[in-house]
Structure formats: C-alpha cells, structure tokens
Design a protein around this motif. Structure first.
Motif, PDB file in Angstrom:
ATOM      1  N   ALA A   1       0.833  -1.212   0.000  1.00 42.44           N
ATOM      2  CA  ALA A   1       0.000   0.000   0.000  1.00 42.44           C
ATOM      3  C   ALA A   1       0.868   1.262   0.000  1.00 42.44           C
ATOM      4  N   GLU A   2       2.190   1.032   0.027  1.00 42.80           N
ATOM      5  CA  GLU A   2       3.159   2.140   0.011  1.00 42.80           C
ATOM      6  C   GLU A   2       2.947   3.111   1.164  1.00 42.80           C
ATOM      7  N   VAL A   3       2.648   2.537   2.316  1.00 42.56           N
ATOM      8  CA  VAL A   3       2.523   3.361   3.525  1.00 42.56           C
ATOM      9  C   VAL A   3       3.941   3.634   4.020  1.00 42.56           C
ATOM     10  N   PRO A   4       4.325   4.910   4.161  1.00 46.07           N
ATOM     11  CA  PRO A   4       5.695   5.168   4.608  1.00 46.07           C
ATOM     12  C   PRO A   4       5.935   4.661   6.032  1.00 46.07           C
ATOM     13  N   THR A   5       7.151   4.162   6.280  1.00 43.76           N
ATOM     14  CA  THR A   5       7.507   3.658   7.608  1.00 43.76           C
ATOM     15  C   THR A   5       8.520   4.595   8.231  1.00 43.76           C
ATOM     16  N   LYS A   6       8.237   5.040   9.456  1.00 47.92           N
ATOM     17  CA  LYS A   6       9.269   5.764  10.208  1.00 47.92           C
ATOM     18  C   LYS A   6       9.951   4.748  11.094  1.00 47.92           C
ATOM     19  N   SER A   7      11.273   4.615  10.960  1.00 47.43           N
ATOM     20  CA  SER A   7      12.020   3.635  11.755  1.00 47.43           C
ATOM     21  C   SER A   7      12.920   4.364  12.735  1.00 47.43           C
ATOM     22  N   TYR A   8      13.052   3.790  13.915  1.00 46.03           N
ATOM     23  CA  TYR A   8      13.874   4.403  14.959  1.00 46.03           C
ATOM     24  C   TYR A   8      14.818   3.345  15.498  1.00 46.03           C
ATOM     25  N   ALA A   9      16.083   3.727  15.643  1.00 45.58           N
ATOM     26  CA  ALA A   9      17.100   2.755  16.069  1.00 45.58           C
ATOM     27  C   ALA A   9      16.829   2.254  17.483  1.00 45.58           C
ATOM     28  N   ASN A  10      17.158   0.993  17.694  1.00 40.01           N
ATOM     29  CA  ASN A  10      17.087   0.422  19.035  1.00 40.01           C
ATOM     30  C   ASN A  10      18.526   0.162  19.486  1.00 40.01           C
ATOM     31  N   GLY A  11      18.934   0.763  20.554  1.00 47.05           N
ATOM     32  CA  GLY A  11      20.323   0.670  21.020  1.00 47.05           C
ATOM     33  C   GLY A  11      20.611  -0.572  21.842  1.00 47.05           C
ATOM     34  N   ARG A  12      19.611  -1.429  21.997  1.00 47.82           N
ATOM     35  CA  ARG A  12      19.841  -2.663  22.775  1.00 47.82           C
ATOM     36  C   ARG A  12      19.622  -3.882  21.881  1.00 47.82           C
ATOM     37  N   PHE A  13      20.245  -4.996  22.253  1.00 44.90           N
ATOM     38  CA  PHE A  13      19.913  -6.280  21.642  1.00 44.90           C
ATOM     39  C   PHE A  13      19.263  -7.142  22.727  1.00 44.90           C
ATOM     40  N   GLY A  14      18.714  -8.285  22.341  1.00 44.01           N
ATOM     41  CA  GLY A  14      18.016  -9.082  23.352  1.00 44.01           C
ATOM     42  C   GLY A  14      18.120 -10.573  23.096  1.00 44.01           C
ATOM     43  N   TYR A  15      18.240 -11.342  24.167  1.00 44.79           N
ATOM     44  CA  TYR A  15      18.168 -12.811  24.085  1.00 44.79           C
ATOM     45  C   TYR A  15      17.232 -13.306  25.165  1.00 44.79           C
ATOM     46  N   LEU A  16      16.557 -14.411  24.874  1.00 46.69           N
ATOM     47  CA  LEU A  16      15.649 -14.984  25.858  1.00 46.69           C
ATOM     48  C   LEU A  16      15.729 -16.507  25.819  1.00 46.69           C
ATOM     49  N   ALA A  17      15.308 -17.109  26.920  1.00 51.52           N
ATOM     50  CA  ALA A  17      15.191 -18.579  26.970  1.00 51.52           C
ATOM     51  C   ALA A  17      14.146 -18.924  28.019  1.00 51.52           C
ATOM     52  N   HIS A  18      13.612 -20.149  27.898  1.00 47.18           N
ATOM     53  CA  HIS A  18      12.583 -20.628  28.837  1.00 47.18           C
ATOM     54  C   HIS A  18      13.216 -21.613  29.825  1.00 47.18           C
ATOM     55  N   PHE A  19      12.782 -21.555  31.078  1.00 50.22           N
ATOM     56  CA  PHE A  19      13.351 -22.405  32.125  1.00 50.22           C
ATOM     57  C   PHE A  19      12.242 -23.041  32.954  1.00 50.22           C
ATOM     58  N   ARG A  20      12.535 -24.226  33.485  1.00 48.39           N
ATOM     59  CA  ARG A  20      11.701 -24.819  34.551  1.00 48.39           C
ATOM     60  C   ARG A  20      12.490 -24.763  35.842  1.00 48.39           C
ATOM     61  N   ASP A  21      11.758 -24.895  36.950  1.00 43.84           N
ATOM     62  CA  ASP A  21      12.390 -24.867  38.281  1.00 43.84           C
ATOM     63  C   ASP A  21      13.202 -23.594  38.475  1.00 43.84           C
ATOM     64  N   LEU A  22      12.625 -22.497  38.114  1.00 40.68           N
ATOM     65  CA  LEU A  22      13.288 -21.199  38.331  1.00 40.68           C
ATOM     66  C   LEU A  22      12.365 -20.332  39.179  1.00 40.68           C
ATOM     67  N   PRO A  23      12.439 -20.498  40.509  1.00 39.10           N
ATOM     68  CA  PRO A  23      11.551 -19.716  41.361  1.00 39.10           C
ATOM     69  C   PRO A  23      11.917 -18.231  41.341  1.00 39.10           C
ATOM     70  N   LEU A  24      10.896 -17.378  41.432  1.00 36.31           N
ATOM     71  CA  LEU A  24      11.122 -15.927  41.443  1.00 36.31           C
ATOM     72  C   LEU A  24      10.633 -15.378  42.778  1.00 36.31           C
ATOM     73  N   VAL A  25      11.226 -14.312  43.248  1.00 37.31           N
ATOM     74  CA  VAL A  25      10.834 -13.705  44.523  1.00 37.31           C
ATOM     75  C   VAL A  25       9.321 -13.421  44.494  1.00 37.31           C
ATOM     76  N   ASP A  26       8.618 -13.847  45.515  1.00 33.58           N
ATOM     77  CA  ASP A  26       7.159 -13.692  45.638  1.00 33.58           C
ATOM     78  C   ASP A  26       6.386 -14.433  44.530  1.00 33.58           C
ATOM     79  N   GLY A  27       7.083 -15.213  43.725  1.00 37.84           N
ATOM     80  CA  GLY A  27       6.423 -15.970  42.659  1.00 37.84           C
ATOM     81  C   GLY A  27       5.887 -15.094  41.534  1.00 37.84           C
ATOM     82  N   ILE A  28       6.379 -13.851  41.452  1.00 37.20           N
ATOM     83  CA  ILE A  28       5.827 -12.931  40.430  1.00 37.20           C
ATOM     84  C   ILE A  28       6.931 -12.444  39.482  1.00 37.20           C
ATOM     85  N   GLY A  29       6.516 -11.772  38.417  1.00 40.24           N
ATOM     86  CA  GLY A  29       7.473 -11.260  37.443  1.00 40.24           C
ATOM     87  C   GLY A  29       8.454 -10.267  38.059  1.00 40.24           C
ATOM     88  N   GLN A  30       9.644 -10.218  37.491  1.00 44.71           N
ATOM     89  CA  GLN A  30      10.673  -9.294  37.967  1.00 44.71           C
ATOM     90  C   GLN A  30      11.251  -8.590  36.731  1.00 44.71           C
TER      91      GLN A  30
END
Ligand SMILES: Cc1cc2nc3c(=O)[nH]c(=O)nc-3n(C[C@H](O)[C@H](O)[C@H](O)COP(=O)(O)OP(=O)(O)OC[C@H]3O[C@@H](n4cnc5c(N)ncnc54)[C@H](O)[C@@H]3O)c2cc1C
Length: 419
Positions: free
Chosen positions: A179-208
């Motif tokens: 549709a030729e919609v123009p895209t404004k792009s903005y640099a991201n200064g960080r990179f990221g990695y993730l992985a999934h784990f079992r038996d990884l307790p977190l403080v109070d059992g909630i997201g951190q």
C-alpha cells in the motif's frame, strides 16, 4: 496463473495475518455481521510467534474478555502478571491500596498456548474463513484504492476481493509495503536474548524486571511452570556477549540484584534473540486499507506492550468500521470516515507512548524526569501504583506525567531524600 473471483467481492474484509491482531479483528468483525477472509502464510494452525516474552499488559484484559478468552486462558494456566521492578532506588512493588480495588491485570501466557487458542476461536467463529498457507503477495487496486489482495497458495495464485484490506501481518507488514505506507524507523540501542526455564523460582512468585540503566532484564512466570528470562543489554556489549552466548547470558543473570537461581534451573528452550530490532511507526490507514498490531506500530520489546496493543487496535478497528449487535449489519457504508476515526484513535492513544519508547530505545541512563518518577515509585506505594497503571498502558504519558503526579513525586523524593 491467477484465479480471479468470479462475481464481486466475496468478503467484506480480508485480513493478512492470523496472529493476535488478525485473529482478534476477525472474531470481533464477524460478530458484527462482517464476512471475513483471514489469511495466514503459514499452514500449521498451531503456528506461533517464537520471538516474544508474552507478558500481556492489563490494557488488553477488556479485549480478552470481549473475545471470551479469559476462562480458556485461566484453564490453560495463564499467570496473572503481577510484577516488581528493580531500580537503583530499590524495588518498585505495586500493590492494591488497603481497602482499594485489586490492581487490574493481564496475563503471562506462552505464545505456543495463546496463538493457537485465538486462531482456533477465529476459525470457529461464523463469518470467518481461516485460509492457512495463504501468503499475501500484492494488492488488487482500482482507482488508487485497494479492493483486495493477491495471494500465493499451495494451489496457485489467486485474488481475493473485499471492501477493506487489513494488514495484521507484523512488523514487516506486506500490506503496508504494497500500500506504500511510509515507515518511520527508529534505532534500538539494545539487543536481546531470551530462553525458557523450569524450576526457576522468582521472589514472591511474580514477574521481575531489572532497570540497570541502560541494560535491562526481566523474568516472567508463565503457563505450565515455565519461566521466561530475557536480557536486553546495550549494543556496545554485543561483540563480547556473542563470543559465548550461553556463558554471557548466565553471567548476566547471575549478576542481577536478587538474581533468580539460574544454575539450578532447567533450560527448556534454545536461546533466541534479536540483535537489531528498530521501532516502526506507520500511518494506520490508506485508501481501502487499515493496519493493526505491529503492522501499524512496532514498539520496543523492552516494554512488553506489543501483544496488548495488537489486541486493542483490533478492537478499535472493529468498533470504528462495523456497528455492534443488535444492529450488526456488516461494514459501515461510510468506510472512509470510519477509517479516519480508527486512525485518529490509534494516534491519540499510542503516539505518546511510542515517543517515550523511541527515546528510551537509545539505550541511555534515565533522564531527570524518569529518575524523579522511578525514585518516587520505589519509595511510595501510591506512586508505585501510578507507575503500574502507566506500565500496564492503562494511562497515557499525559496522565502519568501530569502536574499533580509530578508534584507528588517531588514531595515523596524531598521527604525521603534527593533523587
Ligand atoms: C524479543 C521480543 C519480546 C517481546 N515480548 C513481548 C512481551 O512480553 N509482551 C508483549 O506484549 N509484546 C512483546 N513483544 C511484541 C509482540 O511479539 C508483538 O507486538 C506482537 O506479536 C504483535 O502481534 P501482531 O498480531 O501484530 O503480529 P504477529 O504476531 O507478528 O503476527 C503476524 C502474522 O502475520 C502472518 N503474516 C506475515 N506476513 C504475511 C503475509 N504476507 N501473508 C499472510 N500472513 C502473513 C505471520 O505469519 C503471523 O502469523 C516482543 C517482541 C520481541 C521481538
């Protein structure tokens, strides 16, 4: 050979992409009497977005509720996403006020659970034809307006005509490109990695989440006892980090304040990541076209907001272009005015959030205003709740940084010490 439609548009709306935005839009539109073709380039109905940490902010709860997905999510083990955030001033721990209502919540739920769930609900919804293995390869246009899409399928090429073409096909949206919609792009200064784990307790059992200025990390408990752990360091660290991906990831996590016990956890996924993830903003409409989800606006993964906005923008589009039951008579006649309404709402609700995200994506330490608000939230329960409402995208930047809120933050910090 292209097989054209035999007589007129067979659909009111054709949607490219059956991820969160596309499936949600298909369901909500079809319930309003709209005939929808929901196209998905992948052929597996269980396909899901792998590169995601799937914490769905509380602003999406009303959409999940309207879709009727909440009981199925709870049954699938989705975890209400309470969280605490580490800052240099200590932990921000948002909690309901004594005697006050519960804090609104969203869910942490793996995309391998969520995407098939919402896609199968779309497929079961009367009025939706889910067409798997259908990749949008172009637009059909008449008089400068999109009137359908060209599609590549296992049986060959075909055209599917509709009054409205919806791009719900993610950050590299094919529909936006055609549709030729123009895209404004903005640099991201960080990179990221993730992985999934079992038996990884977190403080109070909630997201951190850890705001390490500029680096960032977070850990969210998910369905089926799986915790997703993500690190988002400054790009300057990338060459050294990549020399030993697993070692660097583990070392990064071990060094976190109140670090989760990663050495005793079991990793149950590969490390996946992205080393270049610019933010995108697009005008959300063009003649005969609407963009929703990442196709219209791709934010920084750091804030975990894209899924919520994919669901919300699907709802905003459905509300703008089709009347709800009991009228539910399909697309409005005044489609262009409806698209303007959608575009205006999209801009009003998301532009301010995106501007802040673009600025913080420069991978920098906090600025003075951020120091003021984060320090106050770490020191004061009502400021922590205020911060939560913003992080959950239930209030926008103008309310978050209103003179009253800033005044309260100043008072908290002056009382407790300087910031
Ligand atoms: C590392 C990382 C972590 C993230 N973590 C979070 C988080 O914790 N919380 C959060 O809310 N957001 C998070 N996000 C953002 C989130 O993943 C996206 O915002 C969200 O998936 C957008 O949904 P969508 O439906 O718009 O697009 P997508 O989920 O990308 O779906 C697009 C769909 O379109 C299909 N498609 C693409 N092209 C075509 C075509 N030509 N024809 C037909 N079909 C097509 C694709 O196969 C796909 O099914 C994260 C992103 C990243 C990169």
């Amino acid at each position: 050979m292209t097989i054209p439609d035999s007589a007129g548009p067979e659909y009111d709306v054709v949607i490219s992409g059956s991820g969160l935005a596309g499936s949600a839009a298909a369901i909500l539109l079809a319930r309003r009497g709209v005939r929808v073709a929901l196209l998905e380039r992948r052929s597996d109905p269980e396909a899901y977005k792998v590169l995601c940490t799937h914490s769905i902010t509380a602003n999406a709860y009303p959409v999940l509720d309207e879709l009727g997905l909440v009981p199925a999510l709870e049954e699938a083990g989705a975890v209400r996403n309470d969280a605490r955030w580490h800052t240099r001033w200590g932990w921000i721990e948002p909690k309901a006020a004594p005697e006050g209502p519960e804090l609104p919540h969203g869910y942490n739920v793996r995309r391998s659970t969520l995407d098939p769930l919402i896609r199968s609900l779309a497929a079961e919804t009367p009025g939706v034809d889910l067409l798997l293995g259908h990749r949008v390869t172009g637009l059909v246009r008449e008089a400068g307006r999109a009137v359908g899409v060209r599609v590549s399928t296992p049986q060959g090429e075909r055209e599917i005509r509709a009054r409205l073409v919806v791009g719900a096909d993610g950050k590299d949206s094919a529909v936006a490109k055609f549709a030729e919609v123009p895209t404004k792009s903005y640099a991201n200064g960080r990179f990221g990695y993730l992985a999934h784990f079992r038996d990884l307790p977190l403080v109070d059992g909630i997201g951190q989440a850890w705001f390490l200025e500029p680096d960032m990390a977070y850990a969210f408990p998910n369905d089926d006892g799986v915790t997703v752990l993500a690190v988002l360091p400054d790009k300057k660290r990338l060459p050294a980090f990549k020399e030993n991906l697993e070692g660097s990831f583990l070392e990064f996590v071990r060094a976190l304040p109140e670090a989760p016990p990663i050495d005793s956890a079991e990793r149950v996924s590969k490390f996946i990541g992205t080393v270049d993830y610019p933010l995108h903003t697009r005008r959300p409409t063009a003649p005969g076209v609407a963009l929703i989800g990442d196709a219209a606006l791709t934010s920084d993964p750091l804030w975990g907001v894209g899924c919520g906005w994919a669901l919300q923008t699907a709802q905003w589009l459905a509300e703008a272009v089709a009347p709800a039951a009991p009228a539910a008579t399909g697309l409005r006649e005044d489609l262009d005015a409806s698209l303007t309404t959608y575009a205006r709402r999209h801009r009003r609700r998301l532009t301010g959030h995106q501007q802040l995200a673009v600025d913080y994506a420069r991978s920098r330490p906090f600025k003075a205003m951020e120091r003021l608000m984060f320090a106050a939230a770490a020191r004061d329960a009502s400021m922590a709740r205020h911060m939560y409402m913003f992080a959950a995208r239930l209030i926008g930047p103008l309310r978050f940084l209103s003179p009253v809120a800033v005044g309260r933050a100043l008072a908290v910090n002056v009382r407790r010490r300087s910031y």
